[in-house]
Design a protein around this motif. Structure first.
Motif, mmCIF file in Angstrom:
data_model
loop_
_atom_site.group_PDB
_atom_site.id
_atom_site.type_symbol
_atom_site.label_atom_id
_atom_site.label_comp_id
_atom_site.label_asym_id
_atom_site.label_seq_id
_atom_site.Cartn_x
_atom_site.Cartn_y
_atom_site.Cartn_z
ATOM 1 N N LEU A 147 0.824 -1.206 0.000
ATOM 2 C CA LEU A 147 0.000 0.000 0.000
ATOM 3 C C LEU A 147 0.862 1.261 0.000
ATOM 4 C CD1 LEU A 147 -2.792 -1.053 2.529
ATOM 5 C CD2 LEU A 147 -2.960 -0.942 0.033
ATOM 6 N N SER A 148 1.958 1.219 0.716
ATOM 7 C CA SER A 148 2.844 2.384 0.754
ATOM 8 C C SER A 148 3.501 2.603 -0.597
ATOM 9 C CB SER A 148 3.920 2.187 1.827
ATOM 10 O OG SER A 148 3.324 2.074 3.104
ATOM 11 N N GLN A 149 3.845 1.532 -1.303
ATOM 12 C CA GLN A 149 4.414 1.685 -2.639
ATOM 13 C C GLN A 149 3.374 2.248 -3.618
ATOM 14 O OE1 GLN A 149 6.160 -2.013 -3.877
ATOM 15 N NE2 GLN A 149 7.710 -1.997 -2.255
ATOM 16 N N ALA A 150 2.123 1.795 -3.481
ATOM 17 C CA ALA A 150 1.060 2.339 -4.348
ATOM 18 C C ALA A 150 0.872 3.830 -4.070
ATOM 19 C CB ALA A 150 -0.235 1.576 -4.103
ATOM 20 N N GLY A 151 0.945 4.207 -2.810
ATOM 21 C CA GLY A 151 0.840 5.626 -2.478
ATOM 22 C C GLY A 151 1.999 6.424 -3.045
ATOM 23 N N PHE A 152 3.165 5.842 -3.061
ATOM 24 C CA PHE A 152 4.322 6.520 -3.648
ATOM 25 C C PHE A 152 4.113 6.727 -5.145
ATOM 26 C CE2 PHE A 152 8.374 6.207 -5.908
ATOM 27 C CZ PHE A 152 9.095 7.229 -5.317
ATOM 28 N N ALA A 155 1.684 9.513 -5.680
ATOM 29 C CA ALA A 155 2.319 10.809 -5.428
ATOM 30 C C ALA A 155 3.254 11.183 -6.562
ATOM 31 C CB ALA A 155 3.075 10.760 -4.100
ATOM 32 N N HIS A 156 3.937 10.197 -7.097
ATOM 33 C CA HIS A 156 4.840 10.466 -8.222
ATOM 34 C C HIS A 156 4.062 10.924 -9.452
ATOM 35 C CE1 HIS A 156 7.350 9.293 -11.733
ATOM 36 N NE2 HIS A 156 8.307 9.864 -10.977
ATOM 37 N N ALA A 157 2.925 10.255 -9.735
ATOM 38 C CA ALA A 157 2.112 10.655 -10.888
ATOM 39 C C ALA A 157 1.528 12.052 -10.687
ATOM 40 C CB ALA A 157 0.995 9.629 -11.090
ATOM 41 N N ARG A 218 10.144 3.724 -8.994
ATOM 42 C CA ARG A 218 9.773 4.892 -9.790
ATOM 43 C C ARG A 218 9.937 4.608 -11.279
ATOM 44 N NH1 ARG A 218 13.331 8.153 -8.001
ATOM 45 N NH2 ARG A 218 12.093 9.250 -6.418
ATOM 46 N N ARG A 219 10.984 3.835 -11.612
ATOM 47 C CA ARG A 219 11.251 3.567 -13.025
ATOM 48 C C ARG A 219 10.317 2.500 -13.587
ATOM 49 N NH1 ARG A 219 15.861 2.113 -12.200
ATOM 50 N NH2 ARG A 219 15.564 -0.161 -12.248
#
Length: 419
Positions: A147-152, A155-157, A218-219
């Motif tokens: 879930l934290s990675q999905a939130g990241f 936020a990146h998008a 991110r990549r």
């Protein structure tokens, strides 16, 4: 001297009872002596024989007191197997010993937990294993991390969209197509997106993701809910509390890693012995596992506060442990030395024997002759005892066989007591 007796009888003394003395007594056949004369003759005979008592001043005086000098024949001395060494002067130090335990250096000790709840997927190390800094210890599968990675990624998008919108607004402002208010609104959205991105990034770092893993996320924009448990520094695994498939919480201690290149030896010094503790003194450590072997250490910490319950202070000694022979929870013994005292007269402790409440030694005064000499002694350390009085430097002292000399001298002084 010839005694000539008169032919006339001695006058009679009232109260006396003269008798004729047998011919065998002094005076010859038929000579008559008084009791007073007989008493004088007995006293004279006693004074002339070899008995050890004399009459002097109305008191009985015994023979001279026994001498403290013991003479031996060469054969007796050889049989006694005596060893003689001179009393010497030099630096003298004493020590005290205190029980202690070995502990890991707390500055090089890590208790590893997880910052996210998850299930143990792999456990890659075991007890006693040495690991390098950054080595992978275990992996967890965590829905919270996903879930934290999905939130990241969100936020990146959002940040990407906000940056593009701001750049368009900036160009349109220069063309005077939009007003200043619209430009400022786009700028505010960009600042908000950047803040949310930093928050999402920091959360992933708190959950244990390294920068290369965040860059990959991110990549690739691929969520991986794997938590990597890594070693913070090089050391040895001294505790493991995780098994594969176990669900672990953030409060669980999974591993304990210790760098045992240095260890702490913790001792508690009684109040009466605090004077033996000094910051620059020599410290020796002995452990039960290696009898007869000592390890040199240095004092790392002396407690400033006395424990009111035990009346002791806490002493911490740092000992180098390059071969990992010293292990936490071993029993040890700390030896603290005082500063050297110069010019102290010492003799081996084996030279001293106890006799009638005195400490005595035997000093060779000439060939095959030894003198019993009382001495005043001080502290003893490493088989050497400090001499306060009774000897001088260089005096030849019997260091082996003194007890035999004591027994021989006592037998000669008091033969009836020995029998």
């Amino acid at each position: 001297m010839t005694v000539t007796h008169s032919q006339h009888p001695r006058p009679w003394i009232p109260g006396s009872n003269p008798k004729r003395i047998p011919s065998g007594l002094p005076g010859g056949q038929g000579c008559r002596w008084s009791l007073a004369a007989i008493f004088c003759a007995v006293i004279s005979a006693t004074a002339c024989d070899g008995t050890p008592q004399e009459v002097s001043g109305g008191k009985t005086r015994t023979s001279d007191p026994p001498t403290n000098l013991l003479r031996l024949t060469p054969e007796t001395e050889a049989k006694a197997a005596l060893r003689i060494a001179p009393a010497t002067t030099g630096d003298f130090r004493i020590f005290r010993e205190f029980p202690a335990t070995i502990q890991a250096d707390a500055n090089r000790l890590a208790e590893i937990t997880t910052l996210v709840r998850g299930r143990a997927d792999e456990v890659l190390v075991d007890f006693g294993q040495d690991v390098e800094a950054g080595a992978l210890l275990a992996t967890l599968q965590s829905g919270e991390l996903g879930l934290s990675q999905a939130g990241f990624l969100r936020a990146h998008a959002k940040l990407t969209v906000a940056e593009r919108a701001f750049q368009r607004a900036k160009a349109l402002l220069e063309e005077k197509v939009i007003g200043q208010a619209e430009y400022q609104r786009r700028e505010g959205e960009l600042l908000t997106a950047r803040s949310e991105m930093r928050e999402a990034h920091d959360r992933l770092r708190l959950l244990g993701m390294a920068e290369p893993e965040i860059a990959r996320l991110r990549r690739d924009e691929t969520i991986r809910s794997t938590v990597f448990i890594r070693a913070p520094f090089a050391g040895r695994i001294i505790a493991r509390n995780i098994v594969r498939g176990e669900v672990v919480e953030m409060t669980d201690q999974l591993f304990t890693i210790a760098d045992l290149s240095d260890v702490w030896v913790i001792a508690h010094i009684p109040e009466k012995d605090i004077a033996f503790v000094q910051a620059d003194q020599k410290v020796e450590v002995e452990v039960t596992a290696y009898p007869g072997e000592s390890f040199e250490g240095r004092i790392g910490y002396i407690s400033d506060v006395l424990d009111p319950a035990t009346r002791t202070i806490r002493l911490r000694v740092v000992v180098a442990n390059p071969h990992k022979r010293l292990r936490p929870e071993m029993f040890a013994k700390v030896r603290l030395w005082t500063k050297p005292e110069p010019g102290v007269l010492t003799i081996p402790a084996t030279a001293v024997v106890h006799d009638r409440g005195e400490n005595i030694v035997f000093v060779q005064v000439e060939d095959h002759a030894f003198e019993r000499r009382p001495v005043a002694l001080g502290e003893e350390t490493n088989g050497q005892v400090k001499v306060l009085a009774g000897l001088r430097a260089g005096d030849p002292v019997v260091v082996d066989g003194a007890f035999r000399l004591k027994s021989e001298l006592a037998a000669r002084q008091h033969p009836m007591a020995i029998q």
